[in-house]
Enzyme design. Structure first.
Site, PDB file in Angstrom:
ATOM      1  N   PRO A   1      -8.164  -3.176 -22.665  1.00  0.00           N
ATOM      2  CA  PRO A   1      -8.448  -2.372 -23.851  1.00  0.00           C
ATOM      3  C   PRO A   1      -9.639  -1.443 -23.648  1.00  0.00           C
ATOM      4  O   PRO A   1     -10.708  -1.884 -23.278  1.00  0.00           O
ATOM      5  CB  PRO A   1      -8.776  -3.423 -24.917  1.00  0.00           C
ATOM      6  CG  PRO A   1      -8.342  -4.732 -24.368  1.00  0.00           C
ATOM      7  CD  PRO A   1      -8.402  -4.596 -22.880  1.00  0.00           C
ATOM      8  N   GLU A   2      -9.433  -0.176 -23.844  1.00  0.00           N
ATOM      9  CA  GLU A   2     -10.531   0.788 -23.883  1.00  0.00           C
ATOM     10  C   GLU A   2     -10.563   1.348 -25.298  1.00  0.00           C
ATOM     11  O   GLU A   2      -9.844   0.871 -26.163  1.00  0.00           O
ATOM     12  CB  GLU A   2     -10.322   1.879 -22.827  1.00  0.00           C
ATOM     13  CG  GLU A   2     -10.335   1.292 -21.418  1.00  0.00           C
ATOM     14  CD  GLU A   2     -10.272   2.339 -20.325  1.00  0.00           C
ATOM     15  OE1 GLU A   2     -10.656   3.491 -20.578  1.00  0.00           O
ATOM     16  OE2 GLU A   2      -9.853   2.010 -19.216  1.00  0.00           O
TER      17      GLU A   2
END
Length: 279
Positions: free
Chosen positions: A2-3
């Site tokens: 996840p960014e």
DNA sequence: GTGACCACCTGGCCGC
DNA sequence: TGCGGCCAGGTGGTCA
């Protein structure tokens, strides 16, 4: 992993599903995830509190439970799922929030890298993990003079500098590769050699990449999935990341993979040249 | 102050 | 088939 765009997708999904729910109980199966308080305090502060908002700062999710802020970082593989109470706990579910309406919010993290911190509105920008963050590409504070000042004495590779969340927050390994490709900058370029024109490109392309990724729900590579199995579509828009051995869409040169400070880094050796002159 | 390195952690992959 | 070793990577801590 996840960014910023993936975290934004998680935030939007969860906001629709669990806002105004009240916590009845919490189970913590991996205590090391709770960082700044002990588990008993963690439960005591959150039980009987109602979720009034979910915010995002960089890659951090901030769940506002009335006067208490729960800061969640998904790190590599963190995911949230909403499930009914009677469903059995799965192997990698490390924290379960039980709501009074009979549903549960489950934090699932294969590698156990994710973290939880408790904070308050007063302490959020002074002592919490959020306090250390730099500007997001969406913020007006991220300007060429700001970035120039931050990088003018840094000899580290620009790839490493852009991953530093105290300089720009929200970019991770995938998006930094894409931003540097679009900006035509070699990932190993010394940060202090970048011209103001190049910094302008970096800021503009960060905004373009992140806005597009958010619109498409993030990037699904290997393990990332947001709540309830929602997957992103930005992986179809990638120019270089994971494209080793494939031809560059701009110049047909074969995309290469190198290590920059230990991070797998993809780039086009033709489009992305190192700076030869100091500014 | 800066930068390099390591630990955290587990699943997938590869070679033997 | 089973085993060992390596790799992936965001962040914080340590050390030079």
């Amino acid at each position: 992993m996840p960014e910023l765009p993936e975290v934004e997708t998680v935030r939007n999904t969860l906001k629709k599903l669990i806002l105004n729910k009240t916590i009845r109980d919490i189970d913590v199966f991996y205590e090391k995830m709770i960082r700044n308080v002990d588990v008993d305090t963690f439960k005591e502060k959150l039980v009987n509190k109602t979720l009034t908002d979910i915010r995002r700062y960089g890659k951090h999710l901030v769940f506002q439970y009335e006067d208490v802020l729960l800061i969640s970082h998904l790190r590599m593989e963190g995911k949230y799922f909403i499930k009914d109470l009677d469903l059995p706990r799965e192997k990698h579910e490390h924290v379960i929030f039980y709501f009074k309406d009979g549903t549960t919010l489950r934090y699932n993290d294969t590698r156990k890298f994710g973290t939880f911190d408790l904070s308050t509105e007063e302490l959020l920008f002074t002592t919490s993990p959020v306090a250390k963050l730099g500007y997001e590409p969406f913020e007006k504070g991220l300007t060429v003079p700001y970035l120039y000042k931050k990088l003018e004495k840094k000899s580290i590779a620009i790839k490493s500098a852009l991953l530093d969340q105290t300089i720009i927050t929200g970019l991770g390994n995938i998006y930094v590769d894409e931003v540097l490709f679009l900006s035509k900058i070699h990932p190993e370029t010394e940060s202090k050699t970048l011209t103001k024109k190049q910094l302008k490109q970096v800021i503009q392309n960060s905004l373009i990449v992140l806005e597009k990724a958010i619109k498409l729900g993030g990037t699904t590579i290997r393990s990332y999935t947001s709540s309830l199995g929602v997957t992103g579509r930005f992986q179809n828009e990638l120019f270089v990341h994971t494209k080793v051995g494939e031809q560059c869409l701009v110049c047909n040169t074969v995309i290469e993979k190198i290590k920059v400070n230990g991070r797998g880094t993809y780039y086009c050796p033709e489009c992305q040249k190192k700076n030869t002159k100091k500014k």
